[in-house]
Design a protein around this motif. Structure first.
Motif, PDB file in Angstrom:
ATOM      1  N   VAL A 238      25.359 -77.753 -72.063  1.00 51.52           N
ATOM      2  CA  VAL A 238      25.404 -77.656 -70.595  1.00 51.52           C
ATOM      3  C   VAL A 238      23.973 -77.657 -70.061  1.00 51.52           C
ATOM      4  O   VAL A 238      23.156 -76.814 -70.423  1.00 51.52           O
ATOM      5  CB  VAL A 238      26.133 -76.359 -70.165  1.00 51.52           C
ATOM      6  N   MET A 239      23.667 -78.655 -69.201  1.00 58.21           N
ATOM      7  CA  MET A 239      22.304 -78.810 -68.671  1.00 58.21           C
ATOM      8  C   MET A 239      22.217 -78.176 -67.285  1.00 58.21           C
ATOM      9  O   MET A 239      23.202 -78.157 -66.548  1.00 58.21           O
ATOM     10  CB  MET A 239      21.963 -80.294 -68.503  1.00 58.21           C
ATOM     11  N   ASP A 240      21.005 -77.757 -66.919  1.00 58.71           N
ATOM     12  CA  ASP A 240      20.874 -77.191 -65.578  1.00 58.71           C
ATOM     13  C   ASP A 240      20.376 -78.219 -64.562  1.00 58.71           C
ATOM     14  O   ASP A 240      19.964 -77.882 -63.474  1.00 58.71           O
ATOM     15  CB  ASP A 240      19.996 -75.937 -65.585  1.00 58.71           C
ATOM     16  N   THR A 241      20.380 -79.489 -64.933  1.00 61.51           N
ATOM     17  CA  THR A 241      20.050 -80.533 -63.971  1.00 61.51           C
ATOM     18  C   THR A 241      20.852 -81.773 -64.334  1.00 61.51           C
ATOM     19  O   THR A 241      21.214 -81.966 -65.487  1.00 61.51           O
ATOM     20  CB  THR A 241      18.543 -80.855 -63.976  1.00 61.51           C
ATOM     21  N   GLU A 242      21.126 -82.624 -63.320  1.00 63.59           N
ATOM     22  CA  GLU A 242      21.998 -83.766 -63.619  1.00 63.59           C
ATOM     23  C   GLU A 242      21.256 -85.039 -63.958  1.00 63.59           C
ATOM     24  O   GLU A 242      21.638 -85.782 -64.843  1.00 63.59           O
ATOM     25  CB  GLU A 242      22.901 -84.039 -62.414  1.00 63.59           C
ATOM     26  N   GLU A 243      20.163 -85.305 -63.196  1.00 63.48           N
ATOM     27  CA  GLU A 243      19.577 -86.646 -63.284  1.00 63.48           C
ATOM     28  C   GLU A 243      18.598 -86.846 -64.438  1.00 63.48           C
ATOM     29  O   GLU A 243      18.530 -87.914 -65.005  1.00 63.48           O
ATOM     30  CB  GLU A 243      18.867 -87.010 -61.964  1.00 63.48           C
ATOM     31  N   PHE A 288      29.648 -73.734 -76.565  1.00 63.74           N
ATOM     32  CA  PHE A 288      28.787 -74.200 -75.482  1.00 63.74           C
ATOM     33  C   PHE A 288      27.342 -73.790 -75.758  1.00 63.74           C
ATOM     34  O   PHE A 288      27.075 -72.671 -76.187  1.00 63.74           O
ATOM     35  CB  PHE A 288      29.243 -73.598 -74.154  1.00 63.74           C
ATOM     36  N   VAL A 289      26.433 -74.755 -75.495  1.00 64.14           N
ATOM     37  CA  VAL A 289      25.004 -74.469 -75.595  1.00 64.14           C
ATOM     38  C   VAL A 289      24.470 -74.630 -74.185  1.00 64.14           C
ATOM     39  O   VAL A 289      24.512 -75.727 -73.625  1.00 64.14           O
ATOM     40  CB  VAL A 289      24.330 -75.481 -76.557  1.00 64.14           C
ATOM     41  N   CYS A 290      24.033 -73.562 -73.575  1.00 60.75           N
ATOM     42  CA  CYS A 290      23.644 -73.622 -72.168  1.00 60.75           C
ATOM     43  C   CYS A 290      22.125 -73.651 -72.067  1.00 60.75           C
ATOM     44  O   CYS A 290      21.445 -72.697 -72.457  1.00 60.75           O
ATOM     45  CB  CYS A 290      24.224 -72.406 -71.447  1.00 60.75           C
ATOM     46  N   VAL A 291      21.584 -74.776 -71.572  1.00 58.61           N
ATOM     47  CA  VAL A 291      20.133 -74.954 -71.550  1.00 58.61           C
ATOM     48  C   VAL A 291      19.595 -74.542 -70.184  1.00 58.61           C
ATOM     49  O   VAL A 291      19.952 -75.111 -69.161  1.00 58.61           O
ATOM     50  CB  VAL A 291      19.783 -76.430 -71.834  1.00 58.61           C
ATOM     51  N   ASN A 292      18.743 -73.523 -70.173  1.00 56.88           N
ATOM     52  CA  ASN A 292      18.173 -73.019 -68.920  1.00 56.88           C
ATOM     53  C   ASN A 292      16.703 -73.432 -68.844  1.00 56.88           C
ATOM     54  O   ASN A 292      15.864 -72.848 -69.521  1.00 56.88           O
ATOM     55  CB  ASN A 292      18.255 -71.489 -68.885  1.00 56.88           C
ATOM     56  N   VAL A 293      16.404 -74.465 -68.060  1.00 59.19           N
ATOM     57  CA  VAL A 293      15.013 -74.906 -67.959  1.00 59.19           C
ATOM     58  C   VAL A 293      14.529 -74.850 -66.516  1.00 59.19           C
ATOM     59  O   VAL A 293      13.566 -74.181 -66.187  1.00 59.19           O
ATOM     60  CB  VAL A 293      14.838 -76.343 -68.512  1.00 59.19           C
ATOM     61  N   VAL A 319      35.140 -67.740 -78.000  1.00 59.07           N
ATOM     62  CA  VAL A 319      34.325 -68.881 -77.547  1.00 59.07           C
ATOM     63  C   VAL A 319      32.849 -68.523 -77.741  1.00 59.07           C
ATOM     64  O   VAL A 319      32.423 -67.429 -77.382  1.00 59.07           O
ATOM     65  CB  VAL A 319      34.611 -69.173 -76.057  1.00 59.07           C
ATOM     66  N   VAL A 320      32.081 -69.450 -78.325  1.00 58.57           N
ATOM     67  CA  VAL A 320      30.659 -69.203 -78.546  1.00 58.57           C
ATOM     68  C   VAL A 320      29.840 -69.811 -77.394  1.00 58.57           C
ATOM     69  O   VAL A 320      30.045 -70.958 -77.021  1.00 58.57           O
ATOM     70  CB  VAL A 320      30.197 -69.826 -79.890  1.00 58.57           C
ATOM     71  N   VAL A 321      28.929 -69.005 -76.831  1.00 56.05           N
ATOM     72  CA  VAL A 321      27.978 -69.527 -75.842  1.00 56.05           C
ATOM     73  C   VAL A 321      26.571 -69.186 -76.342  1.00 56.05           C
ATOM     74  O   VAL A 321      26.265 -68.015 -76.586  1.00 56.05           O
ATOM     75  CB  VAL A 321      28.200 -68.897 -74.445  1.00 56.05           C
ATOM     76  N   VAL A 322      25.741 -70.225 -76.517  1.00 50.80           N
ATOM     77  CA  VAL A 322      24.347 -69.977 -76.900  1.00 50.80           C
ATOM     78  C   VAL A 322      23.483 -70.276 -75.671  1.00 50.80           C
ATOM     79  O   VAL A 322      23.478 -71.397 -75.163  1.00 50.80           O
ATOM     80  CB  VAL A 322      23.912 -70.869 -78.092  1.00 50.80           C
ATOM     81  N   SER A 323      22.804 -69.253 -75.181  1.00 51.72           N
ATOM     82  CA  SER A 323      21.950 -69.413 -74.001  1.00 51.72           C
ATOM     83  C   SER A 323      20.556 -69.789 -74.501  1.00 51.72           C
ATOM     84  O   SER A 323      19.879 -68.986 -75.148  1.00 51.72           O
ATOM     85  CB  SER A 323      21.928 -68.093 -73.228  1.00 51.72           C
TER      86      SER A 323
END
Ligand SMILES: Nc1ccn([C@@H]2O[C@H](COP(=O)(O)OP(=O)(O)OP(=O)(O)O)[C@@H](O)[C@H]2O)c(=O)n1
Ligand SMILES: O=C(CO)[C@H](O)[C@H](O)COP(=O)(O)O
Length: 401
Positions: A238-243, A288-293, A319-323
């Motif tokens: 999961v990205m914190d930006t779309e483009e 889910f791997v949640c990328v916070n940049v 459910v696994v979530v890796v922040s």
């Protein structure tokens, strides 16, 4: 597992199939046989299942009867119910449990939202438990919510990995075949009884390796490994930006793809009110791997956690979530970043209550391409291991790559 008609030896007609119900779990029995299931759809046939679950599991050597032993914190019998319940052409599932475990069984049905289940009292032997289940199906009770079946599948409650295809084979055989010398020679217990006392036509059908029974303690570990493997086949980044295609999250996605070549890795942004992500959740991705940049430390991870909490995804499996957080250790001292990231321990404790396993991962962001690749590779290895192991003891920990 055997099929036999209660109170009637008439081979039954197959019934309609609506395989692929919404929300049905694909990990319980990946359904290449759903096509076969549609074969049943052409002919009306009433099929029910009886699950003997009244044993005490002496060979397991633990006080809890094995059907109630937890696998990933969920009782074994719930996995078996899930496997049968997702076969839409099984109309009723009758479970035989002892009086002392009746309330436990009811609470399992409620907690894991099992449907089409009726309970009967178990007998002192497996055959008596099965008999009680068959009687309930055969009875002409006005208030009975059970429909009278033409074929009954009998399946041990401690065989959690039964597939739709094998059930279909059994039901079809019950309709099509008479008994043979071979079946008489090699038939299993119930088959012998049916042949000896009921003059029922019978056929021995070859099962699959997945049909093994949980008998000893080691079998619980084997079952847990199989389940973990099944729910680890897909990861959503999961990205914190779309483009931004150069987003470091995409680099991580690429490395995950090359490190875990047997796993499906997809990526999605939380934009558009997370509509696509919601679909991935509905399609039962458990990792889910949640990328916070570009956003503040846990903003995206918290949004994702809320979506997961609102969905029903976590009822059946953890459910696994890796922040994931990036940091150039040369520019910012890790201690400074760590202070904020330590909040993860509190978040993790909270979401564990809802069956979400939250881990933190700090990846060293270097301007040097080679060093960055090495950190990403290390990060991917850590992510793979967190997803594979689903270790509750490590939740809320901040790992460093
Ligand atoms: N009186 C009984 C005995 C067994 N069973 C069920 O029959 C299935 C297969 O039996 P088995 O593996 O032998 O279970 P246990 O009897 O519990 O195990 P053990 O022989 O080790 O005590 C299990 O789902 C078990 O719960 C049952 O419904 N009623
Ligand atoms: O494993 C068992 C008990 O330990 C069952 O009895 C086994 O499934 C026997 O086969 P069936 O009753 O289907 O003929």
């Amino acid at each position: 597992m055997e099929a036999g008609p209660p109170g009637s030896s008439r081979p039954a007609e197959p019934g309609p199939c609506l395989s692929g119900q919404r929300g049905a779990d694909h990990t319980a029995s990946a359904s290449p046989q759903s096509v076969a299931g549609t074969e049943l759809g052409r002919h009306p046939q009433a099929v029910a299942a009886v699950l003997p679950a009244g044993g005490c599991g002496e060979r397991m050597g633990v006080p809890t009867p094995k059907q109630f032993c937890p696998i990933l914190e969920r009782p074994l019998i719930s996995y078996t119910l899930q496997a049968l319940e997702r076969v839409c052409w099984i109309k009723d599932i009758v479970v035989a449990v002892t009086g002392e475990n009746m309330e436990v069984m009811k609470s399992i049905i409620q907690k894991y939202q099992h449907k089409r289940i009726s309970l009967v009292k178990a007998g002192v032997t497996r055959h008596r438990s099965i008999f009680n289940g068959l009687k309930a199906l055969a009875e002409d009770q006005i208030n009975s919510k059970l429909s009278k079946p033409e074929v009954v599948i009998i399946h041990d409650a401690v065989r959690p990995f039964v597939e739709e295809g094998v059930l279909l084979k059994v039901v079809t055989a019950a309709k099509e075949h008479g008994c043979s010398d071979y079946d008489l020679e090699f038939g299993t217990e119930c088959l012998q009884l049916a042949l000896k006392y009921c003059c029922t036509k019978a056929k021995l059908v070859e099962g699959s390796p997945d049909l093994w029974k949980v008998t000893y303690k080691r079998d619980l570990y084997a079952a847990e490994s199989i389940i973990k493997e099944r729910i680890s086949q897909e990861i959503c980044v999961v990205m914190d930006t779309e483009e931004d295609n150069k987003h470091v999250g995409h680099l991580l996605e690429e490395v995950l793809k090359s490190e875990l070549n047997h796993v499906k890795v997809t990526s999605e942004a939380l934009g558009h009110a997370g509509r696509h992500l919601l679909q991935i959740i509905l399609d039962q991705c458990y990792n889910f791997v949640c990328v916070n940049v570009t956003t503040s430390d846990f903003q995206e991870t918290q949004k994702l956690l809320s979506m997961l909490e609102e969905s029903n995804l976590c009822i059946l499996y953890p459910v696994v979530v890796v922040s994931v957080h990036f940091l150039d250790f040369k520019l910012v001292p890790p201690s400074q970043k760590m202070e904020n990231l330590m909040q993860i321990r509190e978040f993790a404790k909270e979401v564990k209550e809802r069956n979400i396993l939250l881990y933190g991962l700090l990846i060293c962001y270097s301007q040097d391409d080679q060093k960055l690749q090495e950190s990403l590779r290390q990060g991917a290895i850590i992510i793979a291991s967190l997803i594979k192991e689903r270790n509750c003891g490590l939740i809320g920990q901040l790992l460093i790559a």
